[in-house]
Design a protein around this motif. Structure first.
Motif, PDB file in Angstrom:
ATOM      1  N   ILE A   7       0.872  -1.104  -0.030  1.00 33.98           N
ATOM      2  CA  ILE A   7      -0.018  -0.112   0.069  1.00 33.98           C
ATOM      3  C   ILE A   7       0.915   1.162  -0.067  1.00 33.98           C
ATOM      4  CG2 ILE A   7      -1.511   1.543   1.448  1.00 33.98           C
ATOM      5  CD1 ILE A   7      -2.779  -1.482   2.421  1.00 33.98           C
ATOM      6  N   GLN A  11       0.824   4.071  -2.668  1.00 30.05           N
ATOM      7  CA  GLN A  11       0.598   5.654  -2.402  1.00 30.05           C
ATOM      8  C   GLN A  11       1.573   6.586  -2.915  1.00 30.05           C
ATOM      9  OE1 GLN A  11      -0.818   5.176   1.620  1.00 30.05           O
ATOM     10  NE2 GLN A  11      -2.890   5.821   0.894  1.00 30.05           N
ATOM     11  N   MET A  98      -4.116  -5.684   2.878  1.00 30.27           N
ATOM     12  CA  MET A  98      -5.178  -4.813   2.742  1.00 30.27           C
ATOM     13  C   MET A  98      -5.686  -4.810   4.204  1.00 30.27           C
ATOM     14  SD  MET A  98      -5.508  -3.404  -0.013  1.00 30.27           S
ATOM     15  CE  MET A  98      -7.325  -3.008  -0.438  1.00 30.27           C
ATOM     16  N   LYS A 134     -11.166   1.870   0.326  1.00 28.97           N
ATOM     17  CA  LYS A 134      -9.645   1.593   0.760  1.00 28.97           C
ATOM     18  C   LYS A 134      -8.885   1.938  -0.524  1.00 28.97           C
ATOM     19  CE  LYS A 134      -9.073  -2.039   3.590  1.00 28.97           C
ATOM     20  NZ  LYS A 134      -8.303  -1.782   4.809  1.00 28.97           N
ATOM     21  N   GLN A 137      -8.586   5.436  -1.621  1.00 29.69           N
ATOM     22  CA  GLN A 137      -7.657   6.233  -0.779  1.00 29.69           C
ATOM     23  C   GLN A 137      -6.328   6.014  -1.106  1.00 29.69           C
ATOM     24  OE1 GLN A 137      -8.912   8.701   1.231  1.00 29.69           O
ATOM     25  NE2 GLN A 137     -10.730   8.076   0.388  1.00 29.69           N
ATOM     26  N   ILE A 138      -5.978   4.566  -1.870  1.00 29.05           N
ATOM     27  CA  ILE A 138      -4.582   4.073  -1.765  1.00 29.05           C
ATOM     28  C   ILE A 138      -4.033   4.471  -3.331  1.00 29.05           C
ATOM     29  CG2 ILE A 138      -3.178   2.132  -2.356  1.00 29.05           C
ATOM     30  CD1 ILE A 138      -4.985   0.546  -0.267  1.00 29.05           C
TER      31      ILE A 138
ATOM     32  N   GLN B 137     -11.870  14.173   3.300  1.00 26.86           N
ATOM     33  CA  GLN B 137     -11.617  14.102   1.835  1.00 26.86           C
ATOM     34  C   GLN B 137     -11.954  15.522   1.235  1.00 26.86           C
ATOM     35  OE1 GLN B 137     -11.411  11.297   0.187  1.00 26.86           O
ATOM     36  NE2 GLN B 137     -11.212  10.237   2.005  1.00 26.86           N
ATOM     37  N   ASP B 163      -7.855   2.356   9.087  1.00 27.00           N
ATOM     38  CA  ASP B 163      -8.700   1.587   8.057  1.00 27.00           C
ATOM     39  C   ASP B 163      -8.650   1.640   6.392  1.00 27.00           C
ATOM     40  OD1 ASP B 163      -9.542  -0.027  10.275  1.00 27.00           O
ATOM     41  OD2 ASP B 163     -11.637   0.681  10.298  1.00 27.00           O
ATOM     42  N   TYR B 164      -8.557   2.923   6.482  1.00 20.86           N
ATOM     43  CA  TYR B 164      -8.818   3.433   4.947  1.00 20.86           C
ATOM     44  C   TYR B 164      -7.504   3.915   4.337  1.00 20.86           C
ATOM     45  CZ  TYR B 164     -13.557   2.259   6.060  1.00 20.86           C
ATOM     46  OH  TYR B 164     -14.551   1.500   6.700  1.00 20.86           O
ATOM     47  N   HIS B 165      -6.447   3.691   5.081  1.00 18.13           N
ATOM     48  CA  HIS B 165      -4.928   4.069   4.609  1.00 18.13           C
ATOM     49  C   HIS B 165      -5.060   5.712   4.465  1.00 18.13           C
ATOM     50  CE1 HIS B 165      -5.218  -0.220   4.413  1.00 18.13           C
ATOM     51  NE2 HIS B 165      -6.245  -0.181   3.493  1.00 18.13           N
ATOM     52  N   LEU B 166      -5.592   6.472   5.179  1.00 19.89           N
ATOM     53  CA  LEU B 166      -5.488   7.953   4.750  1.00 19.89           C
ATOM     54  C   LEU B 166      -4.228   8.352   5.081  1.00 19.89           C
ATOM     55  CD1 LEU B 166      -8.965   8.762   6.554  1.00 19.89           C
ATOM     56  CD2 LEU B 166      -8.543   8.149   4.264  1.00 19.89           C
ATOM     57  N   PRO B 167      -3.604   9.131   4.346  1.00 19.63           N
ATOM     58  CA  PRO B 167      -2.480   9.633   4.294  1.00 19.63           C
ATOM     59  C   PRO B 167      -2.257  10.919   5.251  1.00 19.63           C
ATOM     60  CG  PRO B 167      -3.177  10.425   2.282  1.00 19.63           C
ATOM     61  CD  PRO B 167      -4.284   9.723   2.861  1.00 19.63           C
TER      62      PRO B 167
END
Lengths: 286, 286
Positions: A7, A11, A98, A134, A137-138, B137, B163-167
């Protein structure tokens, strides 16, 4: 083509591509790519600087009685197809990658799921929405491509994009069909010879329904006529024939001019369960 | 300072700031800014190129019996404070703007919510997670600032980001206290004079609990001792005294070296219900 499994790597490369102003098209899949997927990849290639394909069989969208392990996989063939279709990045994470940490949330889909196939697969679209969020966002795509064969999935993703104000264009790619109208599907191989000649009547029934709505027939009458038509020509009783507003998937009492409508069918043949649909903008004929 | 009310305007300006490589710090609030918020803004101002403050009283996180309409509002005062604190963009959307279309999904928080205050507010943290995801977002921050007074909320946001791999870097800002240790809160004005002298014993009880854990006392004994201490010094029975791993908020059977721990208290005085907590990395003393 670069194959990426982490991931954080994905990114990092996407951040660089976006900083360079590249337009990114994204095709999320569970792999075992067929003609439908190839159409999505073709569309993405023609309209973007960068094409990302993801292959991830998402355990979260399988029910306890659905066989996740039996889901077909052929990464080498998928890799070849991706390369031929001009994919730039193939994102291919493991389940552990994941779902690394203990998941604390799920995206619960509360609308558009209590009809059609969603009715029989509780939680399925929660799993879809969660993994797609997910992946979005990746990959941070500008445009995401989904096939209209799974019209309900497209409706759910459309809701997800609106709910969270995601800056992503959703492109609905039309169902790929055989010359006689049968929607292409890996399940078509389970039809016997006689059934194969009858299967195109699903699409003919959809066309009939559309015509009948356009001449002003009532929704419930059109459904009845389609059910009779399917029984007559295939010998099978349809599992469902449904007509809804699209993408809200809400009941249509009276059909309005320019309203977007879906007609959807499921028929269980001896071995294959086939689904098909058409979505169109309503206009009353003469 | 620019006040922005439309989601699309906010997304447009943030896209430009990000393309110019600006580092964006974000402080999401429900307005009626107090000293705690100001500490968040100060931290954000010191560590970013651009500071965004959002003010939005989110109906989705209020229960049916919680009075959304009575929630205090004072936009003019908030605007002044924001300007003084060097905020660049004040995002101030209406409810209609944030929930324009029929919402189709909600982010359901399945972990970290069945303890502490979450136990008594079913659905509250779903509303928090959903609106924070929307705001993330829209604002696309590099860093987001939350106050540790609401430690459970911070734990939920931490889960959301993972969970959502937010940077996004989550910065936990410590609770601001009066000189005698009482956590600052707009509810403190509801304490009568006698109660005000007793309220600092919440923080003293937390300090006592920490010490007792560090000398090796068992979790359940420490909780008991804290309960007795609070009753003795305030005259009130604590609503809860809890000790968990942080941020997972899971039960602690045995405390391990370097484990992150939260001790949390709620006490209902005659009019004010006060909460307080400390989070620390455990190390066994001599």
């Amino acid at each position: 083509m670069k194959i990426i499994k982490q991931i954080s790597d994905m990114q990092r490369v996407m951040k660089i591509e976006k900083q360079q102003g590249k337009k990114v098209g994204f095709v999320p899949t569970m792999g075992y790519l067929h003609e439908g997927h190839q159409t999505l990849l073709k569309e993405a290639r023609e309209n973007n600087d960068i094409v990302v394909l993801s292959i991830f069989v998402n355990p979260l969208q399988f029910g306890p009685n659905e066989d996740l392990d039996a889901y077909p996989r052929d990464f080498e063939r998928d890799e070849e197809i991706a390369a031929l279709r001009g994919v730039d990045y193939l994102f291919y994470p493991t389940v552990e990658e994941m779902y690394q940490e203990n998941r604390t949330t799920i995206i619960k889909v509360e609308q558009r799921v209590d009809v059609l196939c969603g009715k029989h697969r509780p939680g399925h679209f929660d799993g879809v929405a969660t993994v797609v969020m997910k992946l979005f966002q990746i990959v941070t795509p500008d445009t995401a491509y989904f096939g209209m064969k799974d019209a309900q999935q497209v409706a759910v993703i459309d809701g997800l994009i609106n709910d969270y104000h995601l800056p992503i264009d959703l492109v609905r790619v039309g169902t790929v069909r055989e010359e006689d109208g049968l929607a292409k599907s890996s399940r078509n191989v389970y039809l016997n010879q006689e059934e194969r000649t009858k299967a195109p009547y699903l699409f003919k029934a959809l066309a009939l329904g559309k015509l009948q709505l356009e001449v002003g027939m009532e929704v419930h009458t059109v459904k009845q006529e389609m059910e009779e038509y399917i029984l007559l020509h295939t010998g099978y009783k349809a599992e469902y024939v449904e007509i809804y507003a699209y993408p809200t998937l809400q009941e249509l009492k009276k059909v309005k001019e320019e309203e977007s409508i879906i007609i959807a069918i499921a028929v269980k043949f001896s071995k294959a369960r086939l689904i098909d649909n058409i979505v169109f903008s309503y206009s009353k004929g003469e």
